[in-house]
Write an enzyme that holds these catalytic residues in place. Structure first.
Site, PDB file in Angstrom:
ATOM      1  N   SER A 181       0.342  -1.873  -0.012  1.00  0.00           N
ATOM      2  CA  SER A 181      -0.096  -0.062   0.003  1.00  0.00           C
ATOM      3  C   SER A 181       1.043   0.948   0.374  1.00  0.00           C
ATOM      4  O   SER A 181       1.808   1.225  -0.930  1.00  0.00           O
ATOM      5  CB  SER A 181      -1.109  -0.049   0.984  1.00  0.00           C
ATOM      6  OG  SER A 181      -2.218   0.889   0.571  1.00  0.00           O
ATOM      7  N   ASP A 227      -9.360  -4.167  -5.091  1.00  0.00           N
ATOM      8  CA  ASP A 227      -8.485  -3.209  -4.069  1.00  0.00           C
ATOM      9  C   ASP A 227      -9.952  -2.289  -3.527  1.00  0.00           C
ATOM     10  O   ASP A 227      -9.814  -1.217  -5.286  1.00  0.00           O
ATOM     11  CB  ASP A 227      -7.570  -2.922  -4.630  1.00  0.00           C
ATOM     12  CG  ASP A 227      -6.814  -2.487  -3.129  1.00  0.00           C
ATOM     13  OD1 ASP A 227      -7.282  -1.546  -2.750  1.00  0.00           O
ATOM     14  OD2 ASP A 227      -5.632  -2.343  -3.233  1.00  0.00           O
ATOM     15  N   HIS A 264      -7.391  -5.245  -0.745  1.00  0.00           N
ATOM     16  CA  HIS A 264      -6.687  -4.418  -0.124  1.00  0.00           C
ATOM     17  C   HIS A 264      -5.919  -4.986   0.700  1.00  0.00           C
ATOM     18  O   HIS A 264      -6.051  -4.593   2.364  1.00  0.00           O
ATOM     19  CB  HIS A 264      -6.168  -2.799   0.292  1.00  0.00           C
ATOM     20  CG  HIS A 264      -5.968  -2.255   0.396  1.00  0.00           C
ATOM     21  ND1 HIS A 264      -5.329  -1.886  -0.623  1.00  0.00           N
ATOM     22  CD2 HIS A 264      -5.222  -1.979   1.445  1.00  0.00           C
ATOM     23  CE1 HIS A 264      -4.077  -1.330  -0.134  1.00  0.00           C
ATOM     24  NE2 HIS A 264      -4.348  -0.478   0.635  1.00  0.00           N
TER      25      HIS A 264
END
Length: 251
Positions: free
Chosen positions: A127, A198, A231
């Site tokens: 991320s 995501d 995610h």
């Protein structure tokens, strides 16, 4: 596994000084052939990833898992949490916290600069950590941070999971006509992985980032797509990371 105390880092002598949190180290179980700095995501710390990395079948890699500074984050309405840089809404041409990016990239390079000279260096992350890893890759290719300070280490591998490339459009302008930078980009392999599901860092940002890297001279960009992945990471993704790192770092 061990850790070191917080340290101060900055991309230049005049930039603001920021305090980084605890750094966790996973020592190689075999012969030390490579060192990889792995960067956590927004609001996380180095501990959680160090535990996952400790169990990967990569015995010749030393993992260094630092913790980002605690700072107000625009996308969270100014709420303070661990973050490698400040970030608002994701946008290809949006403003970027270059000062924060430089400070974190400098801290990462400083961690690597104390490692043995005969091992290979890599940077990876998830991320926002992936974004910082990719930014570090651009600093390496240009030979300097965004503030002009020289970049000091030689990188051999970059991994970005569920991330994006900060200042992507600026990179296009800076790389044009720079034969040295294009040559360094061609020498640095990049693995990017992203889930189609995501909702935090939408897939299109990862895909576009890989396209930008390829367009400016990164010859070895592998972009892996995962159906149904949100995610987070899954064993299949980490297995592919292991195979890729083993091929690139001999670890």
């Amino acid at each position: 596994m061990s850790y070191t105390n917080a340290s101060i880092g900055s991309g230049s002598r005049t930039a603001r000084r920021v305090e980084f949190g605890r750094t966790y180290v996973v020592r190689p179980k075999g012969r030390h052939l490579a060192t990889v700095v792995w960067l956590h995501g927004l609001g996380d710390n180095g501990s959680s990833w160090s535990q996952l990395l400790d169990n990967l079948p990569l015995p010749n890699i030393k993992w260094i898992c630092p913790t980002a500074p605690t700072r107000p984050v625009t996308v969270l309405g100014g709420f303070p949490c661990t973050a490698w840089f400040d970030e608002g809404e994701l946008s290809e041409d949006g403003p970027n916290d270059v000062e924060g990016l430089d400070a974190s990239a400098s801290h990462i390079a400083n961690l690597l600069s104390t490692e043995p000279s005969d091992v290979k260096f890599g940077i990876g992350g998830f991320s926002m950590g992936a974004a910082c890893a990719l930014y570090s890759a651009t600093c390496f290719t240009q030979g300097r941070y965004g503030n002009g300070t020289l970049y000091p280490v030689n990188l051999k591998a970059i991994v970005g999971l569920s991330g994006w490339l900060p200042a992507g459009l600026s990179l296009v302008n800076m790389m044009e006509g720079s034969h040295d930078a294009i040559g360094r980009a061609a020498s640095l392999p990049v693995l990017m992985c992203h889930g189609l599901g995501d909702e935090v860092v939408p897939y299109k940002f990862g895909e576009r980032s890989a396209q930008i890297l390829s367009s400016v001279g990164f010859t070895y960009v592998m972009f892996k797509t995962y159906e149904g992945l949100g995610h987070f990471t899954v064993p299949k993704e980490m297995e592919e990371v292991c195979l890729w790192l083993n091929a690139r770092l001999g670890a």
